[in-house]
Design an enzyme around this catalytic site. Structure first.
Site, PDB file in Angstrom:
ATOM      1  N   LYS A 185       0.808  -1.227   0.000  1.00  0.00           N
ATOM      2  CA  LYS A 185       0.000   0.000   0.000  1.00  0.00           C
ATOM      3  C   LYS A 185       0.844   1.282   0.000  1.00  0.00           C
ATOM      4  O   LYS A 185       0.438   2.296  -0.541  1.00  0.00           O
ATOM      5  CB  LYS A 185      -0.962   0.015   1.188  1.00  0.00           C
ATOM      6  CG  LYS A 185      -2.125  -0.946   1.002  1.00  0.00           C
ATOM      7  CD  LYS A 185      -3.243  -0.664   1.982  1.00  0.00           C
ATOM      8  CE  LYS A 185      -4.474  -1.499   1.659  1.00  0.00           C
ATOM      9  NZ  LYS A 185      -4.308  -2.921   2.074  1.00  0.00           N
ATOM     10  N   GLU A 228     -10.584   6.892   4.534  1.00  0.00           N
ATOM     11  CA  GLU A 228     -11.150   6.003   5.534  1.00  0.00           C
ATOM     12  C   GLU A 228     -10.223   4.803   5.670  1.00  0.00           C
ATOM     13  O   GLU A 228      -9.378   4.558   4.805  1.00  0.00           O
ATOM     14  CB  GLU A 228     -12.540   5.520   5.104  1.00  0.00           C
ATOM     15  CG  GLU A 228     -12.543   4.354   4.120  1.00  0.00           C
ATOM     16  CD  GLU A 228     -12.039   4.702   2.730  1.00  0.00           C
ATOM     17  OE1 GLU A 228     -12.097   5.901   2.355  1.00  0.00           O
ATOM     18  OE2 GLU A 228     -11.581   3.783   2.029  1.00  0.00           O
ATOM     19  N   SER A 283       1.746  -9.714  -0.952  1.00  0.00           N
ATOM     20  CA  SER A 283       1.375  -8.303  -0.798  1.00  0.00           C
ATOM     21  C   SER A 283       1.730  -7.713   0.560  1.00  0.00           C
ATOM     22  O   SER A 283       1.926  -6.501   0.670  1.00  0.00           O
ATOM     23  CB  SER A 283      -0.115  -8.127  -1.077  1.00  0.00           C
ATOM     24  OG  SER A 283      -0.889  -9.005  -0.280  1.00  0.00           O
TER      25      SER A 283
HETATM   26  C1  LIG Z   1      -5.119  -3.992   1.618  1.00  0.00           C
HETATM   27  C2  LIG Z   1      -4.400  -5.248   1.346  1.00  0.00           C
HETATM   28  C3  LIG Z   1      -4.758  -6.128   0.293  1.00  0.00           C
HETATM   29  C4  LIG Z   1      -5.953  -5.904  -0.569  1.00  0.00           C
HETATM   30  O1  LIG Z   1      -5.934  -4.783  -1.379  1.00  0.00           O
HETATM   31  P1  LIG Z   1      -5.745  -4.847  -2.959  1.00  0.00           P
HETATM   32  O2  LIG Z   1      -6.101  -3.485  -3.402  1.00  0.00           O
HETATM   33  O3  LIG Z   1      -6.655  -5.903  -3.496  1.00  0.00           O
HETATM   34  O4  LIG Z   1      -4.323  -5.193  -3.204  1.00  0.00           O
HETATM   35  C5  LIG Z   1      -3.989  -7.251   0.060  1.00  0.00           C
HETATM   36  N1  LIG Z   1      -2.922  -7.536   0.840  1.00  0.00           N
HETATM   37  C6  LIG Z   1      -2.548  -6.738   1.856  1.00  0.00           C
HETATM   38  C7  LIG Z   1      -1.355  -7.136   2.663  1.00  0.00           C
HETATM   39  C8  LIG Z   1      -3.267  -5.571   2.148  1.00  0.00           C
HETATM   40  O5  LIG Z   1      -2.887  -4.801   3.182  1.00  0.00           O
END
Ligand SMILES: *Cc1c(COP(=O)(O)O)cnc(C)c1O
Length: 405
Positions: A96, A118, A385
């Site tokens: 993010k 938010e 992610s």
């Molecule tokens: C917020 C988040 C997601 C989901 O968001 P996407 O916009 O679908 O990538 C996935 N993995 C993590 C670690 C997150 O914090």
């Protein structure tokens, strides 16, 4: 199909990816969003903006994030080889920060003083508060009272970072109400504030802009994999909530038609309404939060309640580009359940010493299944992610017994 794929590199001028996307907003916001689009279009052509952002990616976020071959796990499965793109190693622990820094820089360049958003679980709030402090902006984060109690460590992080965490006591006092209140606050002063959307969703230009900021993940991965292994990966896998980490990885490979691409949605506890958030798998086209896309909706077009053990995946819509990629068949959208994700979280932890975020564990769960059907000369690149630190207390409390804890 290849023409379709090339056309997808950008939405059209009105923000459409095929029939999806666009901008369904109150008339008072039209000029404001047009200004954001114009400002973004201008800076995206400005080499000094890219240089500034790339320097922050390198020196602050710690990019490029490495690619790591999961030797222990791949040999244990005995099929295809699994590799991770390690977004979990970024500063603040997930992908993010890539788009929050981009949005904060844009906000600053537009001469606005404050960035607002938010947050549900607090991940977007923490990443945005971090970017705001670095760039020199005030930051207001709207959060439901229930989530404030549940996600206490992230609330503390945001406060230490100097953000204002504004409790929302309306409705169910969770994410959807926080969106409503943040949006109202935005409408009160759209000149001095920028609303920073946390994924590739919302009205144009956000799906395009957030995708562009996240596309660093795919560009790096393509180069790294080619240099290290002399070819591209055969398969890509990423989890899909709003779809930002997924499109970030996929965007660099969409025109490489030999590569199979998989987006993994959460099937939660099962496919009854309210038990999952598998928007592309079970939804239908509609309009929500200012854009057209697949949605989980009832017969009146109202969003259905959604659920996933991963709060970052728990959204009734999905980025509009994913809807197009589904329709033209370029990406296959599949699912992983709560249980499969938690199994995958422990498996990755105990074979490789990497504790993934529960969101990312959904991608791992599918990658393990896929690997079983492949031969050892075939490869899978998974976008990891985020890291699991934020989830450990919850996982042990809810599932520890099943894993000997
Ligand atoms: C917020 C988040 C997601 C989901 O968001 P996407 O916009 O679908 O990538 C996935 N993995 C993590 C670690 C997150 O914090």
């Amino acid at each position: 199909m290849s023409n379709d794929i090339k056309n997808m590199a950008m939405p059209d001028e009105k923000g459409y990816f095929g029939e999806y996307g666009g901008s369904f907003i109150p008339p008072v916001l039209e000029s404001i969003l047009n200004e954001i689009t114009a400002a973004y279009t201008e800076i995206s052509k400005d080499p000094s903006f890219h240089e500034e952002l790339n320097n922050l990616y390198q020196d602050y976020v710690g990019r490029p994030s490495p690619i790591f071959y999961l030797k222990n796990l791949s040999e244990k499965i005995g099929g295809g080889k699994i590799f991770l793109k390690r977004e979990d190693l970024n500063h603040t622990g997930a992908h993010k920060i890539n788009h929050c820094l981009g949005e904060a820089l844009l906000c600053k360049k537009m001469g606005k003083k404050k960035i607002i958003a938010e947050t549900g679980a607090g991940q977007h709030g923490v990443a945005l508060a971090t970017a705001a402090v670095l760039v020199g902006l005030e930051c207001d984060i709207y959060m439901g009272e229930i989530d404030i109690v549940k996600e206490h460590p992230n609330v503390i992080r945001m406060k230490i970072l100097g953000a204002n965490v504004i409790p929302v006591d309306r409705g169910t006092r969770t994410l959807k109400d926080a969106v409503d209140v943040a949006f109202e606050a935005y409408l009160e002063d759209p000149v001095n504030q920028l609303y920073a959307i946390g994924s590739v969703v919302g009205p144009h230009p956000f799906p395009m802009m957030v995708r562009d900021f996240q596309s660093v993940v795919g560009r790096e991965a393509k180069k790294q994999f080619q240099e290290r292994y002399g070819k591209l990966p055969d398969n890509l896998v990423a989890c899909v909530g709003g779809g930002s980490n997924a499109i970030g990885l996929f965007s660099a490979f969409l025109e490489d038609e030999d590569i199979s691409i998989f987006g993994v949605e959460p099937s939660g506890r099962g496919f009854d309404d309210g038990d999952h958030a598998a928007t592309l798998t079970k939804g239908s086209p509609g309009v929500l939060h200012g854009f057209k896309s697949y949605l989980l909706q009832d017969e009146n077009g109202e969003p259905l309640p959604v659920y996933s053990v991963a709060s970052g995946l728990d959204y009734p819509g999905v980025g509009p580009q994913h809807s197009l990629l589904k329709d033209i068949g370029r990406v296959q959208y599949v699912t992983a359940s709560d249980k499969e994700a938690i199994d995958a979280l422990f498996e990755l932890s105990r074979t490789e010493g990497i504790i993934p975020a529960i969101e990312s564990a959904h991608a791992m769960a599918f990658a393990e299944k896929l690997a079983k059907d492949l031969s050892p000369d075939q490869t899978i690149l998974v976008n990891l992610s985020g890291r699991g630190d934020k989830d450990i207390d919850f996982v042990v409390e809810q599932y520890g017994k099943d894993y000997g804890l």
